[in-house]
Write a protein that holds these residues in place. Structure first.
Motif, PDB file in Angstrom:
ATOM      1  N   LEU A   1       0.823  -1.214   0.000  1.00 21.33           N
ATOM      2  CA  LEU A   1       0.000   0.000   0.000  1.00 21.33           C
ATOM      3  C   LEU A   1       0.858   1.266   0.000  1.00 21.33           C
ATOM      4  CD1 LEU A   1      -2.938  -0.851   2.420  1.00 21.33           C
ATOM      5  CD2 LEU A   1      -2.994  -0.649  -0.064  1.00 21.33           C
ATOM      6  N   ARG A   2       1.906   1.278   0.811  1.00 17.41           N
ATOM      7  CA  ARG A   2       2.785   2.448   0.887  1.00 17.41           C
ATOM      8  C   ARG A   2       3.446   2.716  -0.466  1.00 17.41           C
ATOM      9  NH1 ARG A   2       6.629   1.069   4.827  1.00 17.41           N
ATOM     10  NH2 ARG A   2       4.923   1.223   6.307  1.00 17.41           N
ATOM     11  N   THR A   3       3.884   1.662  -1.129  1.00 20.81           N
ATOM     12  CA  THR A   3       4.525   1.821  -2.433  1.00 20.81           C
ATOM     13  C   THR A   3       3.513   2.238  -3.494  1.00 20.81           C
ATOM     14  OG1 THR A   3       6.109   0.111  -1.799  1.00 20.81           O
ATOM     15  CG2 THR A   3       6.022   0.704  -4.111  1.00 20.81           C
ATOM     16  N   ALA A   4       2.319   1.660  -3.452  1.00 13.14           N
ATOM     17  CA  ALA A   4       1.278   2.007  -4.426  1.00 13.14           C
ATOM     18  C   ALA A   4       0.862   3.465  -4.293  1.00 13.14           C
ATOM     19  CB  ALA A   4       0.071   1.097  -4.257  1.00 13.14           C
ATOM     20  N   ARG A   5       0.897   4.004  -3.097  1.00  8.42           N
ATOM     21  CA  ARG A   5       0.506   5.407  -2.891  1.00  8.42           C
ATOM     22  C   ARG A   5       1.487   6.394  -3.519  1.00  8.42           C
ATOM     23  NH1 ARG A   5      -0.996   3.614   2.723  1.00  8.42           N
ATOM     24  NH2 ARG A   5      -3.228   3.269   2.576  1.00  8.42           N
ATOM     25  N   THR A   6       2.675   5.931  -3.899  1.00  7.88           N
ATOM     26  CA  THR A   6       3.649   6.831  -4.532  1.00  7.88           C
ATOM     27  C   THR A   6       3.541   6.854  -6.043  1.00  7.88           C
ATOM     28  OG1 THR A   6       5.382   5.146  -4.674  1.00  7.88           O
ATOM     29  CG2 THR A   6       5.298   6.463  -2.649  1.00  7.88           C
ATOM     30  N   LEU A   7       2.634   6.047  -6.622  1.00 10.05           N
ATOM     31  CA  LEU A   7       2.473   6.061  -8.072  1.00 10.05           C
ATOM     32  C   LEU A   7       1.989   7.432  -8.523  1.00 10.05           C
ATOM     33  CD1 LEU A   7       0.808   2.581  -8.643  1.00 10.05           C
ATOM     34  CD2 LEU A   7       3.148   3.243  -9.213  1.00 10.05           C
ATOM     35  N   PRO A   8       2.598   8.001  -9.565  1.00 13.15           N
ATOM     36  CA  PRO A   8       2.248   9.366  -9.970  1.00 13.15           C
ATOM     37  C   PRO A   8       0.878   9.490 -10.636  1.00 13.15           C
ATOM     38  CG  PRO A   8       4.063   8.514 -11.305  1.00 13.15           C
ATOM     39  CD  PRO A   8       3.751   7.484 -10.273  1.00 13.15           C
ATOM     40  N   ASP A   9       0.420   8.479 -11.359  1.00  8.84           N
ATOM     41  CA  ASP A   9      -0.861   8.543 -12.055  1.00  8.84           C
ATOM     42  C   ASP A   9      -1.994   8.247 -11.076  1.00  8.84           C
ATOM     43  OD1 ASP A   9      -2.933   8.513 -13.874  1.00  8.84           O
ATOM     44  OD2 ASP A   9      -2.397   6.572 -14.743  1.00  8.84           O
ATOM     45  N   PRO A  10      -2.898   9.200 -10.826  1.00  7.79           N
ATOM     46  CA  PRO A  10      -3.962   9.005  -9.828  1.00  7.79           C
ATOM     47  C   PRO A  10      -4.865   7.809 -10.129  1.00  7.79           C
ATOM     48  CG  PRO A  10      -3.907  11.288 -10.557  1.00  7.79           C
ATOM     49  CD  PRO A  10      -2.956  10.538 -11.417  1.00  7.79           C
ATOM     50  N   LEU A  11      -5.189   7.580 -11.388  1.00  2.38           N
ATOM     51  CA  LEU A  11      -6.062   6.465 -11.742  1.00  2.38           C
ATOM     52  C   LEU A  11      -5.359   5.133 -11.495  1.00  2.38           C
ATOM     53  CD1 LEU A  11      -8.800   5.673 -12.839  1.00  2.38           C
ATOM     54  CD2 LEU A  11      -7.842   5.806 -15.141  1.00  2.38           C
ATOM     55  N   LYS A  12      -4.106   5.032 -11.919  1.00  2.00           N
ATOM     56  CA  LYS A  12      -3.342   3.800 -11.703  1.00  2.00           C
ATOM     57  C   LYS A  12      -3.118   3.556 -10.209  1.00  2.00           C
ATOM     58  CE  LYS A  12      -0.090   1.505 -14.174  1.00  2.00           C
ATOM     59  NZ  LYS A  12       0.794   1.525 -15.281  1.00  2.00           N
ATOM     60  N   ARG A  13      -2.874   4.641  -9.455  1.00  2.00           N
ATOM     61  CA  ARG A  13      -2.677   4.531  -8.006  1.00  2.00           C
ATOM     62  C   ARG A  13      -3.928   3.977  -7.344  1.00  2.00           C
ATOM     63  NH1 ARG A  13      -2.041  10.116  -5.584  1.00  2.00           N
ATOM     64  NH2 ARG A  13      -1.785  10.205  -7.749  1.00  2.00           N
ATOM     65  N   GLN A  14      -5.092   4.525  -7.700  1.00  3.06           N
ATOM     66  CA  GLN A  14      -6.351   4.078  -7.101  1.00  3.06           C
ATOM     67  C   GLN A  14      -6.650   2.630  -7.476  1.00  3.06           C
ATOM     68  OE1 GLN A  14      -9.716   6.289  -8.505  1.00  3.06           O
ATOM     69  NE2 GLN A  14     -11.035   5.604  -6.842  1.00  3.06           N
ATOM     70  N   ASP A  15      -6.445   2.261  -8.739  1.00  2.00           N
ATOM     71  CA  ASP A  15      -6.700   0.884  -9.176  1.00  2.00           C
ATOM     72  C   ASP A  15      -5.765  -0.099  -8.475  1.00  2.00           C
ATOM     73  OD1 ASP A  15      -8.692   1.749 -10.852  1.00  2.00           O
ATOM     74  OD2 ASP A  15      -7.472   1.649 -12.682  1.00  2.00           O
ATOM     75  N   THR A  16      -4.512   0.277  -8.317  1.00  3.67           N
ATOM     76  CA  THR A  16      -3.536  -0.606  -7.674  1.00  3.67           C
ATOM     77  C   THR A  16      -3.871  -0.809  -6.205  1.00  3.67           C
ATOM     78  OG1 THR A  16      -1.843   0.163  -9.219  1.00  3.67           O
ATOM     79  CG2 THR A  16      -1.077  -0.950  -7.240  1.00  3.67           C
ATOM     80  N   ILE A  17      -4.212   0.251  -5.502  1.00  9.99           N
ATOM     81  CA  ILE A  17      -4.577   0.145  -4.088  1.00  9.99           C
ATOM     82  C   ILE A  17      -5.820  -0.732  -3.934  1.00  9.99           C
ATOM     83  CG2 ILE A  17      -5.460   1.461  -2.108  1.00  9.99           C
ATOM     84  CD1 ILE A  17      -3.525   3.722  -2.970  1.00  9.99           C
ATOM     85  N   HIS A  18      -6.787  -0.531  -4.821  1.00 13.30           N
ATOM     86  CA  HIS A  18      -8.017  -1.333  -4.777  1.00 13.30           C
ATOM     87  C   HIS A  18      -7.704  -2.811  -5.021  1.00 13.30           C
ATOM     88  CE1 HIS A  18     -12.319  -2.015  -5.002  1.00 13.30           C
ATOM     89  NE2 HIS A  18     -12.155  -2.629  -6.163  1.00 13.30           N
ATOM     90  N   ALA A  19      -6.827  -3.103  -5.990  1.00  7.75           N
ATOM     91  CA  ALA A  19      -6.461  -4.491  -6.296  1.00  7.75           C
ATOM     92  C   ALA A  19      -5.726  -5.145  -5.123  1.00  7.75           C
ATOM     93  CB  ALA A  19      -5.597  -4.536  -7.553  1.00  7.75           C
ATOM     94  N   ILE A  20      -4.863  -4.388  -4.462  1.00  8.92           N
ATOM     95  CA  ILE A  20      -4.132  -4.925  -3.302  1.00  8.92           C
ATOM     96  C   ILE A  20      -5.106  -5.281  -2.190  1.00  8.92           C
ATOM     97  CG2 ILE A  20      -2.518  -4.322  -1.445  1.00  8.92           C
ATOM     98  CD1 ILE A  20      -1.057  -2.556  -3.567  1.00  8.92           C
ATOM     99  N   LYS A  21      -6.006  -4.362  -1.877  1.00  9.59           N
ATOM    100  CA  LYS A  21      -6.974  -4.613  -0.807  1.00  9.59           C
ATOM    101  C   LYS A  21      -7.878  -5.793  -1.132  1.00  9.59           C
ATOM    102  CE  LYS A  21      -7.063   0.044   1.112  1.00  9.59           C
ATOM    103  NZ  LYS A  21      -7.877   1.233   1.413  1.00  9.59           N
ATOM    104  N   ASP A  22      -8.348  -5.868  -2.387  1.00 14.20           N
ATOM    105  CA  ASP A  22      -9.215  -6.984  -2.784  1.00 14.20           C
ATOM    106  C   ASP A  22      -8.476  -8.315  -2.704  1.00 14.20           C
ATOM    107  OD1 ASP A  22     -11.432  -5.448  -3.188  1.00 14.20           O
ATOM    108  OD2 ASP A  22     -11.274  -5.406  -5.378  1.00 14.20           O
TER     109      ASP A  22
END
Length: 128
Positions: free
Chosen positions: A12-33
């Motif tokens: 989650l910490r690493t995903a939050r540093t992604l510069p693209d907001p859409l990719k960041r949100q999708d990645t965080i959602h995929a990790i949690k799921d």
């Protein structure tokens, strides 16, 4: 050996540093799921496999994510403009900060790294 909770936090910490907001949100959602779906797993072999898969994904995220979230752009294009002044300083902003410098587009480069590069090039006396 990394524990699931520690891996979850790192992902989650690493995903939050992604510069693209859409990719960041999708990645965080995929990790949690992914963690929610496998939280009741009891088979030790499967748990080890999931942890290895998670570590592999963490390594990939570390490759594509900037080392430090020094700038998150909020413009509609997702890019910011930076200027290098005549003295080699990198300045963020519009045309007012352009006095005699060159405009560069943000492509995930850290201004501190650009300044260091220019100092090293001057020190090696390239371009003279």
């Amino acid at each position: 050996a990394i524990h699931a909770k520690e891996l979850y936090k790192l992902l989650l910490r690493t995903a939050r540093t992604l510069p693209d907001p859409l990719k960041r949100q999708d990645t965080i959602h995929a990790i949690k799921d992914g963690f929610r779906q496998s939280r009741n797993e009891t088979d030790n072999a499967r748990v080890e496999e999931l942890l290895r898969e998670g570590q592999s994904k963490l390594e990939f995220l570390r490759i594509i994510a900037p080392r430090r979230p020094w700038h998150m752009s909020s413009s509609s294009t997702g890019r910011s403009t930076y200027h290098i002044n005549e003295d080699g300083k990198v300045v963020a902003g519009g045309a007012s900060s352009r006095a005699g410098g060159k405009a560069i587009k943000d492509q995930g480069l850290d201004p501190a790294d650009i300044e260091r590069h220019h100092r090293l090039v001057r020190r090696q006396q390239f371009g003279r």
